[in-house]
Design an enzyme around this catalytic site. Structure first.
Site, PDB file in Angstrom:
ATOM      1  N   GLN A  68       0.818  -1.221   0.000  1.00 13.93           N
ATOM      2  CA  GLN A  68       0.000   0.000   0.000  1.00 13.93           C
ATOM      3  C   GLN A  68       0.849   1.268   0.000  1.00 13.93           C
ATOM      4  O   GLN A  68       0.371   2.338   0.399  1.00 13.93           O
ATOM      5  CB  GLN A  68      -0.945   0.003   1.205  1.00 13.93           C
ATOM      6  CG  GLN A  68      -2.156  -0.890   1.037  1.00 13.93           C
ATOM      7  CD  GLN A  68      -3.025  -0.498  -0.155  1.00 13.93           C
ATOM      8  OE1 GLN A  68      -3.162   0.668  -0.495  1.00 13.93           O
ATOM      9  NE2 GLN A  68      -3.617  -1.485  -0.801  1.00 13.93           N
ATOM     10  N   SER A  69       2.089   1.182  -0.428  1.00 17.28           N
ATOM     11  CA  SER A  69       2.970   2.355  -0.422  1.00 17.28           C
ATOM     12  C   SER A  69       2.438   3.470  -1.316  1.00 17.28           C
ATOM     13  O   SER A  69       2.132   3.255  -2.496  1.00 17.28           O
ATOM     14  CB  SER A  69       4.354   1.922  -0.905  1.00 17.28           C
ATOM     15  OG  SER A  69       5.126   3.040  -1.287  1.00 17.28           O
TER      16      SER A  69
END
Ligand SMILES: *Cc1c(COP(=O)(O)O)cnc(C)c1O
Length: 313
Positions: A68-69
């Protein structure tokens, strides 16, 4: 110093406006509105990272991080714009020693967008950051054997000297108008850049940790040394960074009770979206410190973005 090469990716300066209704002279800096790929602070860093990669004749870029960067999402879009192949080695929740309690896999959100922008996402089962770096190094070796030297590696979160330089520049958008600047601090270049810019001024730079790693300021010190090489600034030591670990909650990438409460409050009072991993926790910290009179005067909340994580399920 000579100006660093830079490409245009972010809508700058971002808006900065009062945020009434919280019992403080509170303002908000809207880096959620940088424009690139739904916004966030990484657009500033990428303007320098992309220019540097192009100057090196890069064909492919490799980085690593959480699935989820926000950096991976925005880097995917920036590389797409500049026709660079982009590879990201990701885990759901990379950890230091022990997995965070309550960590669960997420899909959608940033990951969906990274794939939409054409990133090559290599997803590994959860493990330590060291294992993630090792996997990235192996992938880089593999790509170099295919492409030769034109593979450029970007640090996690874009946090090297160029990322910090971008935030040293960003400080000029607000000047010395605030007593405190509060923001979510993680891989460090936001913190290092702002701390360099406001050193010795009346503005205190206060990073709220979102990762329970107390040694992160040691990394900030290293980035500060590298930034100093670029700019001639005297480096800051680890102890000179105000890095507040009280509001991390269960761990990196895991929402906290206080953060979730303030995310709802800010949505309902101000119509502004905070995210569960970074800005919700930072705003929680800010409100606790206002309540306990640890901070006062004119306060700036630097909204660093992260909005797509709201749609991860
Ligand atoms: C990356 C990120 C941060 C932290 O910035 P660093 O420069 O990595 O410390 C804060 N908030 C959001 C939403 C981010 O994506």
């Amino acid at each position: 110093m000579v100006p660093l090469p830079r490409v245009f990716l972010a809508q700058l300066p971002t808006p900065c406006h009062p945020l009434p209704g919280y019992g403080a002279d509170l303002w908000i800096k809207r880096d959620d509105l940088t424009g690139l790929a739904l916004g966030g602070n990484k657009a500033r860093k990428l303007e320098y990272l992309i220019a540097d990669a192009l100057a090196k004749g890069a064909k492919a870029i490799v980085t690593c991080g959480a699935a989820q960067s926000n950096f991976v999402r925005m880097a995917s879009a920036a590389c797409a714009i500049h026709s660079l192949e982009f590879h990201a080695i990701v885990m759901d929740h990379p950890y230091e020693d022990e997995p965070a309690v309550g960590a669960r896999p997420w899909t959608g959100g940033n990951e969906l967008l990274s794939e939409l922008f054409g990133a090559h996402m290599i997803r590994l089962p959860d493990d330590t950051w060291d294992a993630l770096y090792q996997a990235m190094d192996d992938h880089v070796d593999h790509l170099r054997s295919l492409l030769g030297g034109q593979v450029v590696v970007w640090p996690v979160g874009g946090s090297g000297p160029l990322g910090a330089f971008a935030f040293r520049e960003a400080a000029q958008e607000i000047g010395e108008n605030f007593h405190f600047i509060v923001f979510a601090s993680a891989s460090g270049s936001t913190h290092v850049g702002l701390a360099h810019a406001f050193r010795g001024s009346a503005t205190q730079v206060l990073g709220i940790a979102v990762d329970p790693e107390p040694d992160l300021p040691l990394d900030f010190g290293k980035i500060s040394v590298e930034l100093g090489r670029l700019t001639g600034d005297q480096p800051l030591s680890a102890e000179e960074f105000r890095f507040d670990l009280r509001f991390v909650g269960p761990g990196y990438g895991v929402p906290s009770g206080g953060g979730e409460m303030w995310r709802r409050e800010v949505a309902r009072r101000s119509g502004i979206l905070l995210d569960p991993i970074y800005t919700g926790k930072a705003f929680h910290g800010l409100m606790e410190m206002v309540r306990d009179k640890e901070i006062g005067g004119r306060i700036l909340f630097w909204h660093t973005g992260g909005v797509p994580a709201i749609f991860a399920t």
